[in-house]
Design a protein around this motif. Structure first.
Motif, PDB file in Angstrom:
ATOM      1  N   THR A  89     -40.660 -16.093  15.890  1.00  0.00           N
ATOM      2  CA  THR A  89     -39.261 -16.403  15.655  1.00  0.00           C
ATOM      3  C   THR A  89     -38.417 -15.498  16.545  1.00  0.00           C
ATOM      4  O   THR A  89     -38.630 -14.293  16.578  1.00  0.00           O
ATOM      5  N   VAL A  90     -37.501 -16.106  17.284  1.00  0.00           N
ATOM      6  CA  VAL A  90     -36.581 -15.348  18.126  1.00  0.00           C
ATOM      7  C   VAL A  90     -35.360 -14.997  17.283  1.00  0.00           C
ATOM      8  O   VAL A  90     -34.721 -15.879  16.710  1.00  0.00           O
ATOM      9  N   GLU A  91     -35.047 -13.698  17.185  1.00  0.00           N
ATOM     10  CA  GLU A  91     -33.925 -13.229  16.387  1.00  0.00           C
ATOM     11  C   GLU A  91     -33.014 -12.359  17.252  1.00  0.00           C
ATOM     12  O   GLU A  91     -33.473 -11.691  18.174  1.00  0.00           O
ATOM     13  N   ILE A  92     -31.713 -12.364  16.938  1.00  0.00           N
ATOM     14  CA  ILE A  92     -30.831 -11.370  17.537  1.00  0.00           C
ATOM     15  C   ILE A  92     -30.946 -10.111  16.681  1.00  0.00           C
ATOM     16  O   ILE A  92     -31.165 -10.192  15.477  1.00  0.00           O
ATOM     17  N   PRO A  93     -30.835  -8.911  17.262  1.00  0.00           N
ATOM     18  CA  PRO A  93     -31.251  -7.681  16.595  1.00  0.00           C
ATOM     19  C   PRO A  93     -30.561  -7.362  15.278  1.00  0.00           C
ATOM     20  O   PRO A  93     -31.220  -7.008  14.302  1.00  0.00           O
ATOM     21  N   THR A  94     -29.253  -7.474  15.222  1.00  0.00           N
ATOM     22  CA  THR A  94     -28.545  -6.965  14.055  1.00  0.00           C
ATOM     23  C   THR A  94     -27.990  -8.049  13.138  1.00  0.00           C
ATOM     24  O   THR A  94     -27.413  -7.741  12.101  1.00  0.00           O
ATOM     25  N   ARG A  95     -28.141  -9.305  13.549  1.00  0.00           N
ATOM     26  CA  ARG A  95     -27.578 -10.417  12.785  1.00  0.00           C
ATOM     27  C   ARG A  95     -26.123 -10.145  12.400  1.00  0.00           C
ATOM     28  O   ARG A  95     -25.769 -10.110  11.217  1.00  0.00           O
ATOM     29  N   PRO A  96     -25.252  -9.911  13.382  1.00  0.00           N
ATOM     30  CA  PRO A  96     -23.858  -9.583  13.059  1.00  0.00           C
ATOM     31  C   PRO A  96     -23.156 -10.737  12.364  1.00  0.00           C
ATOM     32  O   PRO A  96     -23.464 -11.901  12.590  1.00  0.00           O
ATOM     33  N   GLU A  97     -22.236 -10.381  11.500  1.00  0.00           N
ATOM     34  CA  GLU A  97     -21.446 -11.412  10.838  1.00  0.00           C
ATOM     35  C   GLU A  97     -20.656 -12.188  11.884  1.00  0.00           C
ATOM     36  O   GLU A  97     -20.161 -11.620  12.854  1.00  0.00           O
ATOM     37  N   GLY A  98     -20.556 -13.483  11.675  1.00  0.00           N
ATOM     38  CA  GLY A  98     -19.777 -14.299  12.590  1.00  0.00           C
ATOM     39  C   GLY A  98     -20.579 -14.990  13.660  1.00  0.00           C
ATOM     40  O   GLY A  98     -20.024 -15.741  14.454  1.00  0.00           O
ATOM     41  N   LEU A  99     -21.892 -14.752  13.723  1.00  0.00           N
ATOM     42  CA  LEU A  99     -22.770 -15.519  14.617  1.00  0.00           C
ATOM     43  C   LEU A  99     -23.718 -16.316  13.732  1.00  0.00           C
ATOM     44  O   LEU A  99     -24.632 -15.762  13.125  1.00  0.00           O
ATOM     45  N   GLU A 100     -23.515 -17.623  13.696  1.00  0.00           N
ATOM     46  CA  GLU A 100     -24.137 -18.451  12.676  1.00  0.00           C
ATOM     47  C   GLU A 100     -25.234 -19.375  13.182  1.00  0.00           C
ATOM     48  O   GLU A 100     -26.066 -19.815  12.403  1.00  0.00           O
TER      49      GLU A 100
END
Length: 340
Positions: A287-298
């Motif tokens: 699974t490709v994930e962005i590191p911090t899962r910031p709020e506002g990127l859905e």
């Protein structure tokens, strides 16, 4: 499906979606679906390249989609919800982290982009108006390639896949707001004069890509969270169809699909800033994930893998804006992982 305003279209269609550093992998329990074997459940960390867009006041959102490389290796991206006068197609310099407008107009809601192997033009799907538009590589000379009904029903074209001869295979979402199984896969001849429904009864079909050998099409059905495989004959007609992979996405839904040179599938997720990677046999690989899962990127809507290389660029969007992320793909990029 009735024609939707741009705001509703983007929210429903998802189509809809660079510091060049290497991306590591690590074992994690956060992947989508069950792994095929011990050790297969891993996370690939994507790294932010740059912010490309902010939420548009006129439409209330931004939604990046359709990343694709031109013949000179330059990356292009579309913004589905860009209003008139704002860039609807952008060219990105991933090294300098800059972008510039390539095309805008006063009506299109473009959900995908891909260059034709037949004439070298850039093809865009206009979901809102049921059209396929083509541009010269520099963004000029806009032409309506296809418009009108197919078998008595207007399309809501979402993504595109080209065969080797330049014929188009289009995911016609239809009924996206209700989830009714009225979606279709439509084949359009490369001259735009003939269209054929290859498959129907699909649940808001979204992603579409040929497999590595051009023997069949992978399609994703957004409101059923499943990936199906359509086997084709030498004439490009469907000979069989089956459900190949069921994606356990939770609140996320299956968006666009890309396929690398090894036949691996990169399934974008609407409602989660991530992509699930599967083998052609349905094994969940990563699974490709962005590191911090910031709020506002859905949502991660789509990906392009550098042709002949493994550097991948993923479009991610939400209330925080539209961003480009990069990661190392499991296989090399080909036409099937370059737009659509």
């Amino acid at each position: 499906m009735r024609r939707l305003p741009v705001r509703s279209l983007a929210a429903l269609a998802t189509a809809g979606t660079l510091a060049l550093t290497g991306c590591g992998t690590e074992t994690s329990g956060s992947a989508v679906g069950a792994p095929a074997a011990a050790g297969a459940d891993r996370t690939i960390r994507a790294h932010q390249v740059m912010q490309l867009t902010k939420v548009h006041e006129a439409t209330g959102m931004t939604l990046l989609e359709g990343p694709t490389f031109d013949e000179d290796g330059r990356l292009l991206v579309v913004d589905v919800t860009a209003p008139a006068g704002k860039p609807k197609v952008m060219r990105v310099d991933v090294r300098k982290k800059t972008s510039r407008a390539v095309h805008t107009d006063d009506r299109g809601a473009y959900t995908s982009a891909q260059f034709s192997p037949y004439d070298g033009r850039l093809y865009l799907t206009d979901y809102a108006h049921g059209e396929v538009v083509s541009l010269a590589p520099d963004g000029s000379d806009s032409r309506t390639f296809f418009s009108g009904e197919v078998d008595g029903a207007k399309m809501n074209p979402d993504d595109i896949a080209f065969d080797k001869e330049g014929n188009l295979y289009v995911s016609d979402s239809r009924s996206l707001s209700t989830g009714d199984a009225r979606g279709r896969v439509v084949r359009i001849e490369r001259d735009g004069k003939k269209s054929t429904v290859l498959a129907d009864g699909l649940a808001s079909v979204n992603g579409i890509s040929f497999d590595a050998d051009y023997r069949g099409l992978w399609i994703s059905e957004l409101t059923q969270n499943r990936i199906s495989y359509l086997r084709l004959d030498e004439e490009g007609d469907m000979t069989s169809r089956h459900t190949a992979i069921r994606v356990d996405g939770g609140i996320a839904q299956t968006d666009s699909i890309a396929v690398d040179a090894d036949g691996n599938l990169y399934q974008a997720l609407h409602g989660r800033a991530a992509m699930a990677v599967y083998s052609k046999h349905g094994e969940h690989l990563a699974t490709v994930e962005i590191p911090t899962r910031p709020e506002g990127l859905e949502s991660a809507t789509n990906v392009a893998i550098t042709p002949g290389g493994t550097k991948a660029y993923m479009t991610v969007s939400g209330p925080a804006g539209g961003y480009l992320y990069t990661f190392d793909a499991l296989g090399k990029g080909t036409r099937q992982s370059n737009g659509g």
